[in-house]
Design a protein around this motif. Structure first.
Motif, mmCIF file in Angstrom:
data_model
loop_
_atom_site.group_PDB
_atom_site.id
_atom_site.type_symbol
_atom_site.label_atom_id
_atom_site.label_comp_id
_atom_site.label_asym_id
_atom_site.label_seq_id
_atom_site.Cartn_x
_atom_site.Cartn_y
_atom_site.Cartn_z
ATOM 1 N N ILE A 41 0.845 -1.205 0.000
ATOM 2 C CA ILE A 41 0.000 0.000 0.000
ATOM 3 C C ILE A 41 0.875 1.249 0.000
ATOM 4 C CG2 ILE A 41 -1.665 1.342 1.358
ATOM 5 C CD1 ILE A 41 -2.816 -1.363 2.325
ATOM 6 N N GLY A 42 1.925 1.216 0.812
ATOM 7 C CA GLY A 42 2.859 2.337 0.845
ATOM 8 C C GLY A 42 3.544 2.549 -0.489
ATOM 9 N N LEU A 43 3.896 1.463 -1.163
ATOM 10 C CA LEU A 43 4.550 1.563 -2.469
ATOM 11 C C LEU A 43 3.588 2.137 -3.505
ATOM 12 C CD1 LEU A 43 7.123 1.046 -4.027
ATOM 13 C CD2 LEU A 43 6.351 -1.298 -4.461
ATOM 14 N N LEU A 44 2.322 1.754 -3.427
ATOM 15 C CA LEU A 44 1.311 2.293 -4.355
ATOM 16 C C LEU A 44 1.155 3.804 -4.174
ATOM 17 C CD1 LEU A 44 -1.395 -0.511 -4.133
ATOM 18 C CD2 LEU A 44 -0.076 0.090 -6.163
ATOM 19 N N GLU A 45 1.135 4.252 -2.922
ATOM 20 C CA GLU A 45 1.046 5.694 -2.669
ATOM 21 C C GLU A 45 2.312 6.401 -3.161
ATOM 22 O OE1 GLU A 45 -0.662 9.310 -1.072
ATOM 23 O OE2 GLU A 45 -1.422 7.383 -1.806
ATOM 24 N N ALA A 82 -9.331 5.675 -13.339
ATOM 25 C CA ALA A 82 -8.664 5.249 -12.105
ATOM 26 C C ALA A 82 -9.617 4.477 -11.198
ATOM 27 C CB ALA A 82 -8.108 6.471 -11.370
ATOM 28 N N THR A 83 -10.843 4.974 -11.057
ATOM 29 C CA THR A 83 -11.819 4.307 -10.188
ATOM 30 C C THR A 83 -12.258 2.965 -10.761
ATOM 31 O OG1 THR A 83 -12.628 6.510 -9.559
ATOM 32 C CG2 THR A 83 -13.968 4.633 -8.915
ATOM 33 N N PHE A 95 -3.510 -2.183 -9.601
ATOM 34 C CA PHE A 95 -3.728 -1.050 -8.713
ATOM 35 C C PHE A 95 -2.733 0.080 -9.011
ATOM 36 C CE2 PHE A 95 -5.438 -4.466 -5.781
ATOM 37 C CZ PHE A 95 -6.769 -4.080 -5.922
ATOM 38 N N ALA A 96 -1.500 -0.300 -9.359
ATOM 39 C CA ALA A 96 -0.478 0.711 -9.668
ATOM 40 C C ALA A 96 -0.914 1.574 -10.855
ATOM 41 C CB ALA A 96 0.853 0.037 -9.963
ATOM 42 N N ILE A 97 -1.468 0.929 -11.884
ATOM 43 C CA ILE A 97 -1.944 1.685 -13.058
ATOM 44 C C ILE A 97 -3.078 2.620 -12.649
ATOM 45 C CG2 ILE A 97 -3.024 1.490 -15.329
ATOM 46 C CD1 ILE A 97 -1.570 -1.206 -15.634
ATOM 47 N N SER A 98 -3.947 2.141 -11.758
ATOM 48 C CA SER A 98 -5.036 2.977 -11.254
ATOM 49 C C SER A 98 -4.482 4.219 -10.558
ATOM 50 C CB SER A 98 -5.908 2.180 -10.285
ATOM 51 O OG SER A 98 -6.846 3.021 -9.635
ATOM 52 N N PHE A 99 -3.451 4.038 -9.742
ATOM 53 C CA PHE A 99 -2.856 5.160 -9.020
ATOM 54 C C PHE A 99 -2.184 6.144 -9.979
ATOM 55 C CE2 PHE A 99 -4.005 2.997 -5.327
ATOM 56 C CZ PHE A 99 -3.667 3.714 -4.183
ATOM 57 N N ILE A 100 -1.646 5.640 -11.074
ATOM 58 C CA ILE A 100 -1.035 6.516 -12.081
ATOM 59 C C ILE A 100 -2.099 7.410 -12.715
ATOM 60 C CG2 ILE A 100 0.050 6.543 -14.369
ATOM 61 C CD1 ILE A 100 1.638 4.047 -13.469
ATOM 62 N N PHE A 106 -5.286 14.343 -10.840
ATOM 63 C CA PHE A 106 -4.985 15.393 -9.864
ATOM 64 C C PHE A 106 -4.168 16.512 -10.508
ATOM 65 C CE2 PHE A 106 -2.008 17.199 -6.765
ATOM 66 C CZ PHE A 106 -2.875 17.685 -5.803
ATOM 67 N N ASN A 107 -3.134 16.141 -11.265
ATOM 68 C CA ASN A 107 -2.289 17.153 -11.906
ATOM 69 C C ASN A 107 -3.038 17.955 -12.967
ATOM 70 O OD1 ASN A 107 0.165 14.915 -11.242
ATOM 71 N ND2 ASN A 107 0.654 17.055 -10.928
#
Length: 398
Positions: A41-45, A82-83, A95-100, A106-107
């Protein structure tokens, strides 16, 4: 002109719907439910913040090329993707792709929304109303984020899928509202520069102002450590046996105190002057260390106080840094400040997850509190140097 005037009203509704995020208080719990450990989870963030840092400049170029409206629309499409990926992903890389995509959304929205509002007011000849309009927007953000966090956790008690499904509905609604924006005819296009030139100009600015360099490290460390407590607080309270409904109430209380902290910020600065940040940051550290000896109910009190105290620091850090540079370089400062926070999150968040897996979140929170005490001590020593030659002209609220 009427269509431009409508931008302001539409943006109030758009902001409220966009910030009604049903997943903000449950995403850590959801990832744990889907099999991710704290380190993952920390790595995903960390991936989120690395992406955010890398996209900082390209998304600005997109806004200049396509215009504010289209960039905002793209941000909502990215948030929707993402959702959807969070629901459909079957492992870490999904999940990593979702976070990207989440970081990209956001940007894309972070500067474009404010710019569209300001450009609209400028075209109407009412740019002097921007502060008032922006104040209303900040109030809407605080209220809707708190409500969204509360309702999301409440719905998750029944089903995580239900929370994320409703989040999708809100994202689509925000997307449809964004299509109703009218591009302002007046907007000042920023000079397009390469990353190398941008980095060079930024380094020159920081080297010429050591007080600014200090702020760009000091405040992001404090805010990043506090953010880690906020996000991992979801899992911490779940491990303490608190139900999702209970977690929803805790995060709602956190939002209430955060709102109070933001309002109290100016008053505290007048009373505590240059010692404001030192005192507030030390109180945050004490709350973190207090997790080790506290009962469940007192942990909730400490968690909410951390939220309120952190909210005190946010406007102070913004004011301190904005006063140190001329207006024409303010966009650069915002970019560097955002990147500095992302770097701190990249460093601290995954490491905290690893430590949490090894020794538990309670000990992790205590260790973060001790790190914060050390940082505040070093910061206080450095601030005395600035005070020695700048006195009351020093903008660092240490």
């Amino acid at each position: 002109m009427k269509r431009i005037q409508r931008n302001i009203f539409i943006n109030y509704i758009y902001t409220g719907i966009k910030c009604m995020d049903m997943t903000s208080s449950i995403w850590v719990l959801y990832l744990a439910y889907r099999g991710m450990n704290l380190a993952e989870i920390g790595l995903l963030e960390g991936i989120f913040h690395l992406t955010s840092m890398l996209f900082e400049i390209p998304t600005g170029a997109i806004a200049d090329l396509l215009g504010r409206k289209k960039t905002i629309v793209l941000s909502r499409i990215s948030a929707l993707i993402a959702t959807l990926l969070m629901i459909s992903a079957n492992g870490f890389w999904g999940f990593a792709i979702s976070f990207i995509f989440s970081a990209a959304s956001f940007n894309l929205s972070s500067g474009s929304e404010e710019a569209l509002v300001y450009d609209s007011l400028k075209q109407l000849g009412k740019e002097e109303q921007y502060v008032k309009v922006n104040g209303r927007l900040n109030f809407i953000i605080e209220v809707t984020q708190g409500i969204g966090a509360f309702l999301g956790a409440l719905l998750a008690e029944r089903s995580y899928l239900l929370s994320y499904s409703i989040a999708i509905i809100f994202t689509i609604a925000a997307l449809l509202l964004a299509l109703g924006f009218e591009e302002a005819l007046i907007y000042e296009k920023e000079e397009k520069v390469s990353f190398r030139v941008h980095f060079k100009l930024t380094m020159q600015l920081i080297k010429a102002n050591m007080e600014l360099a200090f702020l760009l490290v000091y405040y992001p460390i404090i805010l990043a450590i506090s953010a880690i407590i906020y996000f991992y607080g979801q899992q911490y309270f779940a491990e303490q046996g608190v139900s999702k409904v209970g977690i929803a109430i805790i995060f709602l209380l956190n939002s209430v105190l955060a709102g109070g902290g933001a309002l109290a910020s100016n008053y505290l600065v007048k009373k505590l002057r240059h010692h404001t940040t030192t005192i507030v940051a030390l109180l945050i550290a004490v709350c973190m260390v207090g997790f080790y000896w506290s009962e469940q109910w007192f942990s909730i009190v400490l968690f909410c106080f951390i939220g309120g105290l952190t909210a005190v620091l946010q406007p102070i850090s913004s004011e301190a840094m904005n006063k140190l540079i001329p207006s024409k370089q303010r966009a650069t400062l915002i970019s560097v400040q955002s990147m500095a926070f992302s770097i701190m999150m990249i460093l601290f968040f995954p490491l905290s997850g690893v430590i949490g897996d090894l020794v538990g979140l309670k000990v992790t929170f205590v260790l973060l509190g001790l790190v914060l005490v050390i940082c505040v001590g070093i910061g206080y020593k450095i601030s005395k140097y600035f005070l020695s030659y700048k006195g009351d002209k020093m903008y660092v609220r240490i």
